[in-house]
Design a protein around this motif. Structure first.
Motif, short mmCIF file in Angstrom:
data_model
loop_
_atom_site.label_atom_id
_atom_site.label_comp_id
_atom_site.label_asym_id
_atom_site.label_seq_id
_atom_site.Cartn_x
_atom_site.Cartn_y
_atom_site.Cartn_z
N PRO A 1 39.46 39.71 47.30
CA PRO A 1 39.80 38.59 46.42
C PRO A 1 40.53 39.03 45.16
CG PRO A 1 37.51 39.15 46.12
CD PRO A 1 38.04 40.09 47.17
N SER A 2 41.47 39.96 45.29
CA SER A 2 42.11 40.56 44.11
C SER A 2 42.82 39.54 43.24
CB SER A 2 43.11 41.64 44.54
OG SER A 2 42.46 42.76 45.06
N TYR A 3 43.51 38.59 43.87
CA TYR A 3 44.25 37.63 43.05
C TYR A 3 43.28 36.73 42.28
CZ TYR A 3 47.13 33.97 41.23
OH TYR A 3 47.73 33.11 40.35
N LEU A 4 42.20 36.32 42.91
CA LEU A 4 41.21 35.49 42.21
C LEU A 4 40.66 36.25 41.01
CD1 LEU A 4 39.17 33.86 45.12
CD2 LEU A 4 41.27 33.06 44.02
N GLN A 5 40.40 37.54 41.19
CA GLN A 5 39.89 38.36 40.10
C GLN A 5 40.94 38.52 39.00
OE1 GLN A 5 36.57 39.67 40.17
NE2 GLN A 5 37.09 39.81 37.99
N PHE A 6 42.19 38.75 39.41
CA PHE A 6 43.28 38.88 38.44
C PHE A 6 43.40 37.61 37.60
CE2 PHE A 6 47.64 37.32 37.83
CZ PHE A 6 48.09 38.20 36.85
N PHE A 7 43.38 36.46 38.25
CA PHE A 7 43.53 35.21 37.52
C PHE A 7 42.35 34.98 36.60
CE2 PHE A 7 43.37 30.70 36.72
CZ PHE A 7 44.71 30.38 36.51
N HIS A 8 41.15 35.23 37.11
CA HIS A 8 39.94 35.05 36.32
C HIS A 8 39.96 35.92 35.07
CE1 HIS A 8 35.68 35.50 35.20
NE2 HIS A 8 35.49 34.30 35.74
N ASP A 9 40.35 37.20 35.25
CA ASP A 9 40.30 38.15 34.14
C ASP A 9 41.41 37.94 33.12
OD1 ASP A 9 38.15 39.25 35.41
OD2 ASP A 9 39.20 41.02 36.15
N ASN A 10 42.53 37.37 33.53
CA ASN A 10 43.68 37.25 32.64
C ASN A 10 43.88 35.85 32.09
OD1 ASN A 10 45.37 39.99 32.74
ND2 ASN A 10 44.46 39.65 34.76
N ALA A 11 43.97 34.85 32.98
CA ALA A 11 44.20 33.49 32.49
C ALA A 11 43.01 32.97 31.70
CB ALA A 11 44.50 32.56 33.67
N LEU A 12 41.80 33.25 32.18
CA LEU A 12 40.61 32.74 31.49
C LEU A 12 40.26 33.56 30.25
CD1 LEU A 12 38.41 31.82 34.58
CD2 LEU A 12 39.54 30.27 32.99
N ALA A 13 40.99 34.66 30.04
CA ALA A 13 40.77 35.45 28.84
C ALA A 13 41.10 34.67 27.57
CB ALA A 13 41.60 36.74 28.89
N VAL A 14 41.89 33.61 27.69
CA VAL A 14 42.24 32.81 26.50
C VAL A 14 41.03 32.10 25.93
CG1 VAL A 14 44.62 32.50 27.26
CG2 VAL A 14 42.90 30.78 27.87
N PHE A 15 39.92 32.05 26.67
CA PHE A 15 38.69 31.43 26.16
C PHE A 15 37.66 32.48 25.75
CE2 PHE A 15 40.20 28.21 29.35
CZ PHE A 15 40.71 27.33 28.41
N ASN A 16 38.01 33.75 25.84
CA ASN A 16 37.10 34.83 25.49
C ASN A 16 37.37 35.25 24.05
OD1 ASN A 16 35.69 37.21 25.12
ND2 ASN A 16 36.25 38.07 27.12
N PRO A 17 36.45 34.95 23.12
CA PRO A 17 36.69 35.27 21.70
C PRO A 17 36.98 36.74 21.44
CG PRO A 17 34.79 33.83 21.95
CD PRO A 17 35.15 34.28 23.32
N ALA A 18 36.37 37.62 22.25
CA ALA A 18 36.59 39.05 22.05
C ALA A 18 38.02 39.46 22.34
CB ALA A 18 35.63 39.85 22.94
N MET A 19 38.70 38.67 23.19
CA MET A 19 40.06 39.01 23.58
C MET A 19 41.11 38.12 22.94
SD MET A 19 39.46 39.81 27.64
CE MET A 19 41.10 40.53 27.82
N SER A 20 40.75 36.90 22.61
CA SER A 20 41.76 35.94 22.13
C SER A 20 41.36 35.26 20.83
CB SER A 20 42.00 34.88 23.20
OG SER A 20 40.82 34.12 23.42
N GLY A 21 40.34 35.80 20.16
CA GLY A 21 39.84 35.14 18.96
C GLY A 21 40.87 34.92 17.88
N ASN A 22 41.82 35.84 17.76
CA ASN A 22 42.84 35.72 16.71
C ASN A 22 44.17 35.19 17.23
OD1 ASN A 22 41.12 36.80 14.69
ND2 ASN A 22 41.56 38.88 15.42
#
Length: 322
Positions: free
Chosen positions: A228-249
């Motif tokens: 499921p590499s693409y699902l993992q890629f999308f989850h880790d990258n697109a959804l990172a915009v809601f992760n304060p540690a990665m997109s807080g600023n």
């Protein structure tokens, strides 16, 4: 047949990956694949000429260089690809007398007649017009020569996973509509933070519920796939915009750019997987290729499954001309 342009492949190789399957072969091909090539190279004389067709970033030339280094002699080799070849990826091949021909189709190389003792290719020859490519091989190879190609096969695990990657992309982007939901959610959160009213809160809550439901379906779907590499890629990258540690600023504009970058990578993957699945060899394609090889006096033609770590990962075609 869907075929990526030379520019698209050039962009892919520019990333520096040594193979097209960097998650499977991070440091170049190994195991049964490397053993095959070492066995093939052991047949070469010290004055042999080798041509690598569809060389990419030089995975096979790297293995040839390793072999020549271990035997403490130099081998003359030519790498041909219809994309741009990036010289920096070949700088350490000190055991090779190396010639690179970029933006060159293997069906028309403009290389000298009767020159090569061994023609090799790995997941590349089948991307060409194989009939025309054999015509060209017959011209540039010596009267006594050998060919050895590892090729995609319709029954292989790699092609199976290629189809599954396309299914995953369709699930994420069309069936679940996740990119649009994430975009709407980003914009709704921003609007609520600026306005702080009930209407903007309800809008943000609506998209949050839709997004959470889609993410749950995404995670449930992951178990259906071998990889499921693409699902993992999308989850880790697109959804990172809601992760304060990665997109807080990050600003809204920067978060939307992340989504555009994910979309760009997705489109690139679609092109490669559509290419891969469309060029994979079948019984019918093999029959045509074998007959063309026979027309050019090749014999001892052998096609067999190639196994790697217990998986069928393609086919091995070898032949020689005496």
């Amino acid at each position: 047949m869907k075929t990526l342009s030379a520019d698209k492949w050039s962009q892919y190789w520019q990333k520096g990956t040594i193979t097209t399957f960097h998650k499977k072969f991070e440091n170049n091909y190994d195991g049964s694949i490397k053993k095959h090539w070492d066995d093939e190279f052991s047949r070469l004389s010290t004055d042999a000429q080798v041509i690598d067709l569809a060389t990419g970033n030089g995975a096979l030339l790297g293995l040839l260089n390793q072999y020549a280094s271990s035997e403490q002699y130099r081998i003359a080799a030519t790498g041909v690809d219809f994309a741009d070849l990036h010289a920096e990826f070949f700088e350490d091949f000190s055991a090779l007398e190396l010639t690179l021909k970029q933006r060159t189709a293997i069906e028309q190389t403009d290389l000298p007649d009767n020159h090569y003792d061994l023609a090799i290719s790995q997941y590349g020859f089948e991307y060409a017009d194989c009939i025309a490519a054999v015509d060209e091989l017959s011209r540039i190879c010596k009267p006594q020569c050998r060919i050895s190609f590892i090729m995609h096969n319709q029954e292989s695990q790699i092609v199976r996973e290629g189809f599954q990657s396309l299914e995953q992309i369709e699930l994420v982007n069309k069936n679940l509509g996740l990119p649009e939901l994430i975009k709407n959610m980003v914009e709704a959160i921003d609007k609520y933070q600026r306005q702080k009213n009930e209407k903007s809160k309800r809008r943000a809550d609506k998209y949050r519920d839709k997004l959470n439901n889609a993410i749950m379906k995404l995670r449930e779907a992951a178990s259906q796939y071998d990889d499921p590499s693409y699902l993992q890629f999308f989850h880790d990258n697109a959804l990172a915009v809601f992760n304060p540690a990665m997109s807080g600023n990050m600003s809204v504009k920067e978060k939307l750019q992340v989504l555009r970058n994910v979309d760009k990578e997705t489109r690139s993957l679609i092109g490669r997987m559509e290419d891969l699945t469309s060029v994979a060899m079948s019984d019918e394609k093999n029959t045509l290729l074998i007959n063309q090889l026979k027309n050019h006096k090749f014999s001892h033609i052998n096609v067999e499954q190639l196994q790697y770590n217990g998986f069928h990962i393609g086919q091995l075609l070898t032949a020689e001309r005496n």
